[in-house]
Design a protein around this motif. Structure first.
Motif, PDB file in Angstrom:
ATOM      1  N   GLN A  66     -38.431 119.618   0.481  1.00 27.35           N
ATOM      2  CA  GLN A  66     -38.462 118.787   1.687  1.00 27.35           C
ATOM      3  C   GLN A  66     -37.230 119.033   2.555  1.00 27.35           C
ATOM      4  OE1 GLN A  66     -37.606 114.517   1.608  1.00 27.35           O
ATOM      5  NE2 GLN A  66     -39.547 114.152   2.658  1.00 27.35           N
ATOM      6  N   TYR A  96     -35.511 110.388   3.608  1.00 28.76           N
ATOM      7  CA  TYR A  96     -35.877 111.750   3.231  1.00 28.76           C
ATOM      8  C   TYR A  96     -34.654 112.456   2.660  1.00 28.76           C
ATOM      9  CZ  TYR A  96     -33.861 112.958   7.847  1.00 28.76           C
ATOM     10  OH  TYR A  96     -33.035 113.091   8.940  1.00 28.76           O
ATOM     11  N   THR A 150     -44.548 116.083   9.848  1.00 28.22           N
ATOM     12  CA  THR A 150     -45.339 115.934   8.625  1.00 28.22           C
ATOM     13  C   THR A 150     -44.493 116.172   7.373  1.00 28.22           C
ATOM     14  OG1 THR A 150     -47.334 116.638   9.817  1.00 28.22           O
ATOM     15  CG2 THR A 150     -47.423 116.754   7.429  1.00 28.22           C
ATOM     16  N   SER A 151     -43.385 116.867   7.522  1.00 31.11           N
ATOM     17  CA  SER A 151     -42.526 117.141   6.362  1.00 31.11           C
ATOM     18  C   SER A 151     -41.803 115.901   5.834  1.00 31.11           C
ATOM     19  CB  SER A 151     -41.493 118.220   6.726  1.00 31.11           C
ATOM     20  OG  SER A 151     -40.582 117.735   7.706  1.00 31.11           O
ATOM     21  N   SER A 173     -45.506 120.370  12.008  1.00 33.83           N
ATOM     22  CA  SER A 173     -44.954 120.640  10.675  1.00 33.83           C
ATOM     23  C   SER A 173     -43.698 119.816  10.424  1.00 33.83           C
ATOM     24  CB  SER A 173     -44.632 122.134  10.540  1.00 33.83           C
ATOM     25  OG  SER A 173     -45.775 122.925  10.772  1.00 33.83           O
ATOM     26  N   PHE A 186     -37.578 122.404   4.414  1.00 36.24           N
ATOM     27  CA  PHE A 186     -38.517 122.415   5.536  1.00 36.24           C
ATOM     28  C   PHE A 186     -38.022 121.569   6.702  1.00 36.24           C
ATOM     29  CE2 PHE A 186     -41.645 124.104   2.496  1.00 36.24           C
ATOM     30  CZ  PHE A 186     -42.210 125.091   3.286  1.00 36.24           C
ATOM     31  N   ILE A 187     -37.418 120.435   6.426  1.00 36.92           N
ATOM     32  CA  ILE A 187     -36.912 119.595   7.521  1.00 36.92           C
ATOM     33  C   ILE A 187     -35.867 120.343   8.329  1.00 36.92           C
ATOM     34  CG2 ILE A 187     -35.480 117.570   8.025  1.00 36.92           C
ATOM     35  CD1 ILE A 187     -36.998 116.098   5.815  1.00 36.92           C
TER      36      ILE A 187
END
Length: 320
Positions: free
Chosen positions: A102, A180, A77-78, A74, A105-106
């Protein structure tokens, strides 16, 4: 510089420009990241499949390893697919809310990984210090509860980041010099006071990271004491050998993370910004890539499980 629509409102989108100064080399830089991501997905999915289908691996240690693998899948993939889209197709635009998701989740999965490593240290502590009570202490119910508690902890501590960003006015443009949506990279685009953001981010690192490292350290202090007191050298070697994979995973996770953390805060003037960004990507991608390799190489039960699984599949195919 791309400007936001209003100095008092959040922009509709951000622009992630990848690694500034190395735009011409983005395609070449993407190749090792793509290779690492492929290894991470295949390796961790393989571990999960192995743990599910090999009965000998239906033990607490391997349930925690499966949880670590799911977290690793996970986590990478984030951000990696989005990063590759920036490098390959120049898809640099990201919606404001998608950026926040994003970011959530990271950071949440990073904290989750730290928590799982702490649970794995406690598992080794119980296995070595209380071997006769191992199966009664770490029951399936307990494993589910502590895993769920670790997940909830990660979510609850990350939710405030969303509101801390939402409250900020953005008037310094919407161009993020990153691959990101990192919390502080987004916050620095604001013309408001981001002191609370910086303090809360540091607090989370110190509280959660510090608590996890403290629990891991205390677990291994107790493990070392128990191992030293064993009668034979063979027993000591056998007991401590069950911890080597976990120790490698700790080093792989925490060393790049702390290197990134300290260089970001104290090495900003001496280390080029593009190097910071490369390090920030590696510290997220390196553990998911190396963890399945480390556990596959150093854990005898996993190697035996692979052999059994392939032997069974071969037998089934030959029977057909």
């Amino acid at each position: 510089m791309h400007r936001a629509n209003s100095s008092n409102l959040a922009p509709r989108y951000f622009i992630l420009n990848g690694i500034p100064g190395l735009e011409a080399a983005h395609v070449w830089i993407s190749l090792p990241f793509c290779f690492m991501y492929s290894i991470a997905i295949v390796g961790n999915c393989g571990l999960i499949y192995l743990i599910i289908h090999v009965e000998a691996l239906h033990r607490p240690m391997y349930y925690f390893l499966a949880l670590l693998s799911m977290t690793d899948i996970s986590a990478c993939t984030s951000f990696v697919p989005n990063m590759l889209c920036i490098f390959w197709f120049h898809l640099t635009y990201i919606n404001f809310n998608a950026c926040l998701v994003q970011m959530f989740f990271i950071h949440m999965l990073t904290v989750m990984e730290s928590g799982v490593l702490m649970l794995m240290a406690l598992d080794r502590y119980v296995a070595i210090c209380y071997p006769l009570r191992y199966s009664t202490i770490l029951t399936n119910t307990v494993i589910v509860k502590v895993g769920l508690a670790t997940f909830i902890r990660s979510v609850l501590f990350m939710i405030p980041f969303m509101f801390l960003i939402k409250r900020l006015p953005f008037c310094r443009g919407n161009l993020i010099h990153h691959t990101y949506c990192d919390h502080m990279a987004v916050a620095k685009l604001s013309c408001g006071n981001i002191k609370i953001n910086a303090i809360y981010g540091l607090t989370v690192v110190v509280l959660l990271g510090g608590a996890d490292i403290f629990c891991i350290s205390m677990s291994y202090i107790m493990i070392i004491r128990a191992v030293v007191n064993l009668a034979s050298a063979d027993a000591r070697h056998k007991a401590f050998s069950t911890c080597t994979s976990h120790i490698c995973a700790i080093v792989i996770t925490y060393v790049p993370a702390f290197f990134n953390f300290f260089t970001h805060r104290f090495g900003a003037q001496t280390i080029p910004h593009n190097v910071h960004i490369i390090i920030a990507n590696l510290y997220l991608l390196l553990p998911p890539t190396l963890n399945p390799i480390v556990y596959g190489v150093k854990t005898k039960q996993i190697r035996e499980g692979v052999i059994k699984l392939f032997s069974r599949e071969k037998h089934i195919l030959s029977a057909k």
